[in-house]
Design a protein around this motif. Sequence first.
Motif, PDB file in Angstrom:
ATOM      1  N   UNK A  52       0.840  -1.209   0.000  1.00  0.00           N
ATOM      2  CA  UNK A  52       0.000   0.000   0.000  1.00  0.00           C
ATOM      3  C   UNK A  52       0.870   1.253   0.000  1.00  0.00           C
ATOM      4  N   UNK A  53       0.393   2.323  -0.672  1.00  0.00           N
ATOM      5  CA  UNK A  53       1.062   3.630  -0.572  1.00  0.00           C
ATOM      6  C   UNK A  53       0.671   4.262   0.762  1.00  0.00           C
ATOM      7  N   UNK A  54       1.651   4.717   1.529  1.00  0.00           N
ATOM      8  CA  UNK A  54       1.371   5.364   2.824  1.00  0.00           C
ATOM      9  C   UNK A  54       2.237   6.605   2.996  1.00  0.00           C
ATOM     10  N   UNK A  55       1.572   7.714   3.328  1.00  0.00           N
ATOM     11  CA  UNK A  55       2.270   8.950   3.686  1.00  0.00           C
ATOM     12  C   UNK A  55       3.289   9.378   2.628  1.00  0.00           C
ATOM     13  N   UNK A  56       2.771   9.518   1.412  1.00  0.00           N
ATOM     14  CA  UNK A  56       3.653   9.937   0.313  1.00  0.00           C
ATOM     15  C   UNK A  56       3.862  11.448   0.312  1.00  0.00           C
ATOM     16  N   UNK A  57       2.785  12.193   0.634  1.00  0.00           N
ATOM     17  CA  UNK A  57       2.906  13.657   0.575  1.00  0.00           C
ATOM     18  C   UNK A  57       2.502  14.302   1.912  1.00  0.00           C
ATOM     19  N   UNK A  58       2.940  15.523   2.085  1.00  0.00           N
ATOM     20  CA  UNK A  58       2.587  16.302   3.281  1.00  0.00           C
ATOM     21  C   UNK A  58       1.078  16.527   3.302  1.00  0.00           C
ATOM     22  N   UNK A  59       0.508  16.707   2.126  1.00  0.00           N
ATOM     23  CA  UNK A  59      -0.931  16.940   1.993  1.00  0.00           C
ATOM     24  C   UNK A  59      -1.726  15.759   2.586  1.00  0.00           C
ATOM     25  N   UNK A  60      -1.294  14.537   2.234  1.00  0.00           N
ATOM     26  CA  UNK A  60      -1.968  13.339   2.759  1.00  0.00           C
ATOM     27  C   UNK A  60      -1.796  13.251   4.279  1.00  0.00           C
TER      28      UNK A  60
ATOM     29  N   UNK B  52      -8.892  14.674   9.332  1.00  0.00           N
ATOM     30  CA  UNK B  52     -10.109  13.889   9.132  1.00  0.00           C
ATOM     31  C   UNK B  52     -10.320  12.825  10.219  1.00  0.00           C
ATOM     32  N   UNK B  53      -9.236  12.151  10.598  1.00  0.00           N
ATOM     33  CA  UNK B  53      -9.379  11.014  11.520  1.00  0.00           C
ATOM     34  C   UNK B  53      -8.594  11.184  12.826  1.00  0.00           C
ATOM     35  N   UNK B  54      -7.808  12.246  12.937  1.00  0.00           N
ATOM     36  CA  UNK B  54      -6.999  12.440  14.147  1.00  0.00           C
ATOM     37  C   UNK B  54      -5.867  11.434  14.256  1.00  0.00           C
ATOM     38  N   UNK B  55      -5.460  10.851  13.120  1.00  0.00           N
ATOM     39  CA  UNK B  55      -4.379   9.864  13.128  1.00  0.00           C
ATOM     40  C   UNK B  55      -3.426  10.125  11.971  1.00  0.00           C
ATOM     41  N   UNK B  56      -2.172   9.777  12.169  1.00  0.00           N
ATOM     42  CA  UNK B  56      -1.238   9.836  11.040  1.00  0.00           C
ATOM     43  C   UNK B  56      -1.580   8.669  10.094  1.00  0.00           C
ATOM     44  N   UNK B  57      -1.127   8.734   8.824  1.00  0.00           N
ATOM     45  CA  UNK B  57      -1.392   7.616   7.913  1.00  0.00           C
ATOM     46  C   UNK B  57      -0.888   6.275   8.457  1.00  0.00           C
ATOM     47  N   UNK B  58       0.281   6.277   9.099  1.00  0.00           N
ATOM     48  CA  UNK B  58       0.822   5.019   9.643  1.00  0.00           C
ATOM     49  C   UNK B  58      -0.050   4.512  10.794  1.00  0.00           C
TER      50      UNK B  58
ATOM     51  N   UNK C  20       7.167   8.960   3.344  1.00  0.00           N
ATOM     52  CA  UNK C  20       8.010  10.161   3.349  1.00  0.00           C
ATOM     53  C   UNK C  20       7.767  10.984   4.616  1.00  0.00           C
ATOM     54  N   UNK C  21       6.475  11.092   5.006  1.00  0.00           N
ATOM     55  CA  UNK C  21       6.122  11.946   6.141  1.00  0.00           C
ATOM     56  C   UNK C  21       5.792  11.069   7.337  1.00  0.00           C
ATOM     57  N   UNK C  22       6.719  11.015   8.298  1.00  0.00           N
ATOM     58  CA  UNK C  22       6.575  10.103   9.431  1.00  0.00           C
ATOM     59  C   UNK C  22       6.953  10.807  10.730  1.00  0.00           C
ATOM     60  N   UNK C  23       6.178  10.554  11.788  1.00  0.00           N
ATOM     61  CA  UNK C  23       6.555  11.035  13.126  1.00  0.00           C
ATOM     62  C   UNK C  23       7.505  10.008  13.739  1.00  0.00           C
ATOM     63  N   UNK C  24       8.115  10.391  14.872  1.00  0.00           N
ATOM     64  CA  UNK C  24       8.988   9.438  15.576  1.00  0.00           C
ATOM     65  C   UNK C  24       8.188   8.194  15.970  1.00  0.00           C
TER      66      UNK C  24
ATOM     67  N   UNK D  83      11.674  13.870   1.339  1.00  0.00           N
ATOM     68  CA  UNK D  83      12.746  12.879   1.502  1.00  0.00           C
ATOM     69  C   UNK D  83      12.386  11.905   2.620  1.00  0.00           C
ATOM     70  N   UNK D  84      12.212  10.658   2.281  1.00  0.00           N
ATOM     71  CA  UNK D  84      11.941   9.615   3.279  1.00  0.00           C
ATOM     72  C   UNK D  84      13.133   9.523   4.239  1.00  0.00           C
TER      73      UNK D  84
END
Length: 429
Positions: free
Chosen positions: A208-216, A223-229, A248-252, A279-280
């Motif tokens: 699956x594609x996950x957290x490709x852009x800052x927009x997503x 929308x859901x109060x959650x990060x994509x991951x 690409x866009x990930x929290x710790x 940059x991932x």
Amino acid sequence: MTKGTLLQNASYLAGDGLTPTRGDILIKDGKIAGLGEGLNPEAGLDLVDASHYLVTPGFVNTHSHAAMSLLRGYGGDQNLKTWLTEYIWPVEAKLTDEDVYWGTLVSLVEMLAAGVTVIADMYDHMDAVAQACLDAGIRANLSRGMIGFNDDDRHSLKENDALYDRWHNAEGGRIKVWYGPHATNTCSPDYLAEVAAHAQNRATGIHIHVSETKEEFDELQEKYGQTPVALAQAAGLFKGPCLIAHGVWLTEEDKAILAANDVGLAHNPASNMKLASGACPVADLRQAGVKVGIGTDGASSNNAQSVLRDAQLAALMQKLTRLDPTLVSAQEALTMATIEGAQALHWDEEIGSIAVGKAADLVCFDTDKPWWIPNHEPAATLIYAAHSDDVDRVYAAGQLVYHQGDWPRLDTERIFYEGCSRAKKLLQG
Ligand SMILES: [Zn+2]
């Protein structure tokens, strides 16, 4: 029918550590049957003088949409959303099985010549993709790309089920089928949970594609109060094998979740740079224990299909964006392009390195080129100086699938004709 092949007097990169070694490589029944100096050139073997070769494991392309070769160069230089919604999706809606079959072969011809022996491909019309992979001789992990928000979208899930029933473990396990929910922002959480259940009932994986852009990343949190991951985890996607593309866009916390759940990541540096996605954080992820493979993504967001080129970009991109030249060494980039990609696909027991008993997925680089001289560090030469054009021979599952501009299993004249004429027709109206 020969009894096998003996590559004599080669330099090769042995084992998961890619250790430079000299000797012979014996290929039998699709596998590496022997390694060492002076192996017996028994009668019936194809003997190959490999003294000018550097032999590497076949490259693992952990993320592709091979049939998108038909859209190469179309709608380029746009942001991801505009590119997808205004250019790519309207044309993709017109694709037929035949278009996808021939488009996939165009990419496979390019990939085989660049030493790619495995792809993880997500698309539509996947029976046609499976047939193309079967014909080309490449190894493949296939999934039906599924966009899902409501009940009308269940047909693609049924197609993924049917694809699994028809193709999973076909050709002696050369073809695997996983499930392909398209992305965390193109499927609802309920739909993702349903797909996860289908995959886990069959003890197979998810791509699956996950957290490709800052927009997503921003959109899902709003929308859901959650990060994509976190959303993917909550939907149950990580309960079985899972490969996320981009990340690409990930929290710790996201990084820790991926590591704790053994989620593989397909890093697509050319696509991420071309679409300016970001940059991932490859170095951080690998340090946390996440298996990171290299992906080319589709030919319309890259536009070349060479894992070697993307591995070079992965090293350069990480050094530049973190202002640290010690990050992602040549050896690490090569590891990601081979064994670590295989680990991300949960396929490393069979492929990804040169060892006795493993599949004979091998790339022979011709080292009689100025940019190979001298060759103190083969990994550095491969990542920073070599070209895909240096590839002289490629074996996939022990079969010679590419040799000096020739693809013994494929009618490339027909493939190029079909690719050009079908692309022209699609874009004309
Ligand atoms: Zn993609």
